[in-house]
Design an enzyme around this catalytic site. Sequence first.
Site, short mmCIF file in Angstrom:
data_model
loop_
_atom_site.label_atom_id
_atom_site.label_comp_id
_atom_site.label_asym_id
_atom_site.label_seq_id
_atom_site.Cartn_x
_atom_site.Cartn_y
_atom_site.Cartn_z
N ARG A 183 -17.64 -49.67 -24.45
CA ARG A 183 -16.64 -49.82 -23.39
C ARG A 183 -15.80 -48.56 -23.27
O ARG A 183 -15.72 -47.74 -24.18
CB ARG A 183 -15.72 -51.02 -23.67
CG ARG A 183 -16.41 -52.37 -23.61
CD ARG A 183 -16.83 -52.72 -22.20
NE ARG A 183 -17.50 -54.02 -22.14
CZ ARG A 183 -18.82 -54.18 -22.22
NH1 ARG A 183 -19.60 -53.11 -22.38
NH2 ARG A 183 -19.36 -55.38 -22.15
N ASN A 195 -8.95 -60.55 -25.77
CA ASN A 195 -9.23 -59.12 -25.80
C ASN A 195 -9.49 -58.65 -27.24
O ASN A 195 -9.00 -59.24 -28.21
CB ASN A 195 -8.06 -58.33 -25.21
CG ASN A 195 -7.88 -58.59 -23.73
OD1 ASN A 195 -8.76 -59.15 -23.08
ND2 ASN A 195 -6.73 -58.22 -23.22
N ILE A 199 4.68 -65.66 -8.59
CA ILE A 199 4.27 -64.98 -7.35
C ILE A 199 3.82 -65.95 -6.27
O ILE A 199 3.70 -65.57 -5.11
CB ILE A 199 3.17 -63.93 -7.60
CG1 ILE A 199 1.96 -64.57 -8.29
CG2 ILE A 199 3.70 -62.75 -8.37
CD1 ILE A 199 0.74 -63.67 -8.33
N ASN A 211 -10.38 -50.67 -20.00
CA ASN A 211 -9.79 -51.55 -21.01
C ASN A 211 -8.54 -50.91 -21.60
O ASN A 211 -8.64 -50.02 -22.45
CB ASN A 211 -10.81 -51.81 -22.13
CG ASN A 211 -12.06 -52.48 -21.63
OD1 ASN A 211 -12.11 -53.69 -21.48
ND2 ASN A 211 -13.08 -51.69 -21.33
N ASP A 227 8.70 -61.41 -12.97
CA ASP A 227 7.71 -61.98 -13.87
C ASP A 227 8.02 -63.45 -14.10
O ASP A 227 9.19 -63.83 -14.24
CB ASP A 227 7.73 -61.23 -15.22
CG ASP A 227 6.46 -61.41 -16.02
OD1 ASP A 227 6.15 -62.56 -16.40
OD2 ASP A 227 5.77 -60.41 -16.29
N ASN A 264 3.10 -65.67 -19.57
CA ASN A 264 2.29 -65.04 -20.62
C ASN A 264 2.91 -63.73 -21.09
O ASN A 264 2.21 -62.84 -21.54
CB ASN A 264 0.86 -64.81 -20.12
CG ASN A 264 -0.09 -64.51 -21.25
OD1 ASN A 264 0.07 -65.03 -22.36
ND2 ASN A 264 -1.09 -63.69 -21.00
N SER A 265 4.21 -63.61 -20.94
CA SER A 265 4.91 -62.40 -21.37
C SER A 265 6.25 -62.80 -21.97
O SER A 265 6.61 -63.98 -21.98
CB SER A 265 5.10 -61.44 -20.19
OG SER A 265 5.75 -62.07 -19.12
N TYR A 298 -13.20 -64.12 -12.62
CA TYR A 298 -12.06 -63.19 -12.66
C TYR A 298 -12.31 -62.00 -11.76
O TYR A 298 -11.48 -61.64 -10.91
CB TYR A 298 -11.81 -62.73 -14.10
CG TYR A 298 -10.91 -61.52 -14.19
CD1 TYR A 298 -9.61 -61.55 -13.69
CD2 TYR A 298 -11.37 -60.34 -14.77
CE1 TYR A 298 -8.79 -60.42 -13.77
CE2 TYR A 298 -10.55 -59.23 -14.85
CZ TYR A 298 -9.27 -59.27 -14.36
OH TYR A 298 -8.47 -58.16 -14.42
#
Length: 332
Positions: free
Chosen positions: A230, A198, A59, A178, A31, A35-36, A148
């Site tokens: 959803r 989200n 990556i 989701n 990772d 964003n983590s 996206y």
Amino acid sequence: MKVFITGGCGFVGEHTAAALLEAGHQVFLYDSLFNSCPETLEALRRITGERLPFEQGDIRNGERLLQTLKAFGPDVVFHFAAFKSISESFQKPLDYYDVNVSGTLTLLKAMRACGLKRLVFSSTVGVYPENAPSPCPETVAAAAPHPYGETKVMIERLLSRLGDSDPDLSSVILRFCNPAGAHPSGLLGEKARQPQGNLFPRIWQAARGELPQVEIFGGDYPTPDGTAVRDYLHIMDLAEGCVKAAEYSLGHQGTEIFNLGSGAGASVLSVLRACERAAGRCIPFRIARRRPGDRPEFIAATGKAESILGWKARRGLDEICQDAWRYESHRN
């Protein structure tokens, strides 16, 4: 199995790691931590009693990926690392194509150089067109209405072409609905460094008083309460589906696509009410304008995953909210 996870400290990656370890498999996390959070590693140690091997890397860094894959020697690679906001993808399409598409190409080249043949790829039900039926089966042709989703469509098509060119390659494409909720321990949940678009993170921020209210985008949809419907999937159901997909890939050749969803719909307003029940408090909200790329309703057809993978979601909306609030109410 020995399993390598890109995006391993993200929301899906960390819960999949926990499910894989519970099933007796070995896990390596990769990772960038863009964003983590590295605290994921300690949380997984507390849950499983194991200290997972981890490499911080992007990556798009082919040399680092190659060396890490060679050193670990996985049986299966999970590819979760990606940018994933529909609204942000309209604003930053170049970034999305760079990370999602170029990053995947780099990973696939590194896998080929190592002779690795088993990939589980996280796609999205966002690849389905706006006029897709609901419930929507995997046979509906992909035609994403936003950048996206387009990046995911491109990768899916590439994996299909690779499968045609190499009969030994197994690519299992999982189109996620989701994901929401948290690990029942309360130690793992949805936590990101970047602002989240989200629904659930915004609801919990309002519940804790960090936002004055939740914006609900669109209150005039042709649905029972006017808000979009959803398919929300408990993150542990999703993680268990990922384990099933990895196990399936060991004896599978070619490219196969599965929807992973609950098979049931919930409106945004009903989600808010379920969160209020879990938190034991009222959560303020206001109706805002619709967002580009949103559709009135989407529910995934999940019969294929049930019949082939032997997987079906077991947890409902109230359990999603209860587990998520347990995590949210205790985290820093």
